[in-house]
Structure formats: structure tokens, C-alpha cells
Scaffold this active site. Structure first.
Site, mmCIF file in Angstrom:
data_model
loop_
_atom_site.group_PDB
_atom_site.id
_atom_site.type_symbol
_atom_site.label_atom_id
_atom_site.label_comp_id
_atom_site.label_asym_id
_atom_site.label_seq_id
_atom_site.Cartn_x
_atom_site.Cartn_y
_atom_site.Cartn_z
ATOM 1 N N ALA A 32 10.824 -8.484 -67.994
ATOM 2 C CA ALA A 32 11.475 -9.783 -67.792
ATOM 3 C C ALA A 32 12.593 -9.584 -66.776
ATOM 4 C CB ALA A 32 11.985 -10.369 -69.102
ATOM 5 N N HIS A 37 18.230 -6.213 -62.480
ATOM 6 C CA HIS A 37 17.284 -5.085 -62.459
ATOM 7 C C HIS A 37 16.922 -4.727 -61.018
ATOM 8 C CE1 HIS A 37 16.050 -6.815 -66.537
ATOM 9 N NE2 HIS A 37 16.416 -5.585 -66.824
ATOM 10 N N ASP A 152 25.359 -3.486 -70.311
ATOM 11 C CA ASP A 152 25.200 -2.690 -71.531
ATOM 12 C C ASP A 152 26.095 -1.453 -71.419
ATOM 13 O OD1 ASP A 152 22.980 -4.210 -72.891
ATOM 14 O OD2 ASP A 152 22.100 -3.861 -70.933
HETATM 15 O O1 PAF Z 1 18.587 -1.694 -71.334
HETATM 16 C C1 PAF Z 1 17.378 -1.759 -71.618
HETATM 17 O O2 PAF Z 1 16.628 -2.576 -71.085
HETATM 18 C C2 PAF Z 1 16.822 -0.812 -72.668
HETATM 19 O O3 PAF Z 1 17.735 -0.573 -73.676
HETATM 20 C C3 PAF Z 1 16.287 0.508 -72.079
HETATM 21 C C4 PAF Z 1 17.400 1.328 -71.476
HETATM 22 C C5 PAF Z 1 15.227 0.220 -71.040
HETATM 23 C C6 PAF Z 1 15.644 1.343 -73.185
HETATM 24 O O4 PAF Z 1 14.594 0.668 -73.787
#
Ligand code: PAF
Length: 282
Positions: A32, A37, A152
Site C-alpha cells: 500500500a 515509501h 515509525d
Molecule cells: O514499517 C513497516 O511497514 C513494517 O513494520 C516493516 C518494517 C516492513 C516490517 O514488517
């Protein structure tokens, strides 16, 4: 663009195109994809000869079955978005069975207490799940550099601790938060918001920005109480936590020290959809 669905295929390919001096950049994701990203991929492309993105919704990091079931799965759209960045990116989208081989459970890790704060407190077992998958992916991809989003922040600290404790040879880079035009931090979960909720969710960033201003002259307790009062006024939002913590240990700030770096962390529910954000305070 190459897509691999099994670790064996990916490993065979990476072995055939790289040697020990090849820099491999890696962006782990759960798909998604949004601009945040894609910015991680751009950063990876600047510094590495081979670039890999994983798309894997990791079941062991969800402590809420509904959240896992509703997590958006959009591989076709994700591939199209990756292509806009570059054609020369390897996509790794394995199945749960390929990764967990019939034993979909987390390993247990000790992160010197980082795992007990905030996300760790409210999402029991979450960081064991994250560390289990990140460790597994690092073993498969063997990246030189790995890129994570600062939204995060606690996860980034945990991954850095994982790397340090297990002596994994990878550089972990955290990249700035991408925000929508109203300030809402980009997140795959934003897809699940209605347009109205998305608009209203601007209150999250607006409130932490105001918290940052107040932290100049007020205590962490006073700023926290201000944020709690702001969310009581918002019937569509439920504040799960707001915490001002020291950046390295993630321990709550009780008394401000001029020598420490602080950060505010927030988690809010909007119609059962959980959104988080963070901001550096000094
Ligand atoms: O941040 C995320 O999308 C997830 O926690 C990760 C680092 C891909 C691990 O599943």
C-alpha cells in the site's frame, strides 16, 4: 523490474548479480505504498547498485486481527508506483508460508526496554513481530543499507538496537516523514479513511506542532495535558497516547534536561483506524 515471490528465487538472483563489494539497498514495506515509501526507494537508489523492496504484510506484528484483515493489499498498484521511481528495482513479495515455513510465530527479543514504551505498551508483541520479520528479511536480502521511515521512530530505534545486538552488518538509515498537504503523516492506513476523516485527521499534526511550541516554555506534563484536552474536544478521535520521550532511551520526559533530545509521540484512533505521528521537540 523484477518480481520474486520466494526467498529461493530472490537469493539465486542476488547471488548471480552481486558479489561482496556490491552495495545492496533495501526498503522493507508492507505495501500500500505512498510517497513516503517511494522517497525511501529514491534514497536507496542514490547509494546502492542493487535495490530491493519487500512487500509483505507481516502477520506476527499485528496484535489486532481486524487490523491485519483490513490491511490494504495492492500489489498491482504498488508495482506501478515503484516503476515511476525506476525500472531497475527488485520487488520481493513472498507468501506467509515462504517466510514462516508453517510456523507463523515471533521470536522473543530484548531491546533494553525500548520495546516497553508507547507502541510496545499498546500493541503487545508488536516489536517481537517486527524484529522477527526484519531479521529474516535481512538474512535473505543481505543488504548493505536499509531504509525506514521516521514516522515509525520507535521501530527505527528498535531495528538499530536489533542490528547492534545481533551484530548484523547493515547500515540503518531513517528518512523524513512525508505529509499530505494538510499535514497528515502519510501512512498505508490513510487509505482506509473516508475523505472527511482524512481531512479532519489534520488535527493530529496541528496538535503536535502546537505541543512543540508549548514545550519551549511548559513542562512535558503540561504539554501532555494540553494535548489530552484538545482530543477530548474531538468526538471523532480517540487519543490512545501522547508521550514526550527522550529520543535515545524513549523513556518519558519527567523533568526537561537541556542536554537531552526530546520527541513527542502520538497514537490516535479515527473510527477504529489507528494513526501515529511524531515530531522532534528540540
Ligand atoms: O514499517 C513497516 O511497514 C513494517 O513494520 C516493516 C518494517 C516492513 C516490517 O514488517
Amino acid at each position: 523490474m523484477l518480481l520474486f515471490n520466494t526467498q529461493n528465487e530472490l537469493t539465486a538472483h542476488l547471488n548471480s548479480v552481486s558479489n561482496e563489494s556490491t552495495a545492496i539497498g533495501f526498503v522493507p514495506t508492507m505495501g500500500a505504498l505512498h510517497k513516503g515509501h517511494l522517497s525511501l526507494l529514491e534514497e536507496s537508489l542514490k547509494n546502492n547498485q542493487i535495490n530491493v523492496i519487500s512487500i509483505f504484510v507481516n502477520p506476527t506484528q499485528f496484535n489486532n486481527a481486524e487490523d491485519l484483515a483490513k490491511y490494504p493489499k495492492t500489489l498491482v498498484e504498488d508495482m506501478a508506483k515503484i516503476k515511476t521511481v525506476s525500472d531497475d528495482i527488485i520487488v520481493f513479495a513472498p507468501s506467509v508460508d515462504d517466510i514462516y515455513e508453517g510456523n507463523t510465530v515471533s521470536k522473543h527479543f530484548d531491546f533494553d526496554g525500548l520495546e516497553n514504551q508507547m507502541e510496545g505498551k499498546f500493541r503487545l508483541g508488536h516489536f517481537n513481530g517486527v524484529a522477527t520479520i526484519v531479521k529474516r528479511l535481512f538474512e535473505i536480502v543481505k543488504p548493505t543499507n536499509a531504509y525506514f521511515g521516521e514516522k515509525d521512530f520507535q521501530q527505527v530505534q528498535i531495528v538499530k538496537k536489533l542490528v547492534e545486538k545481533l551484530k548484523i552488518k547493515v547500515n540503518v538509515t531513517s528518512c523524513p516523514i512525508y505529509r499530505e498537504s494538510n499535514g497528515l503523516a502519510m501512512s498505508s492506513r490513510n487509505e482506509r479513511l473516508t475523505n472527511k476523516e482524512r481531512e479532519k485527521a489534520a488535527i493530529i499534526y496541528k496538535t503536535i506542532l502546537e505541543a512543540k511550541k508549548r514545550f519551549v516554555s511548559k513542562s512535558a506534563k503540561e504539554v501532555t495535558e494540553f494535548v489530552q484536552r484538545e482530543f477530548i474536544k474531538q468526538p471523532d478521535f480517540e487519543l490512545e497516547y501522547f508521550q514526550i520521550a527522550e529520543e535515545v532511551t524513549l523513556l518519558p520526559c519527567i523533568r526537561k534536561s537541556p542536554h537531552k533530545k526530546y520527541r513527542a509521540f502520538i497514537a490516535v484512533f479515527v473510527n477504529k483506524i489507528r494513526l501515529i505521528d511524531t515530531i522532534s521537540l528540540n
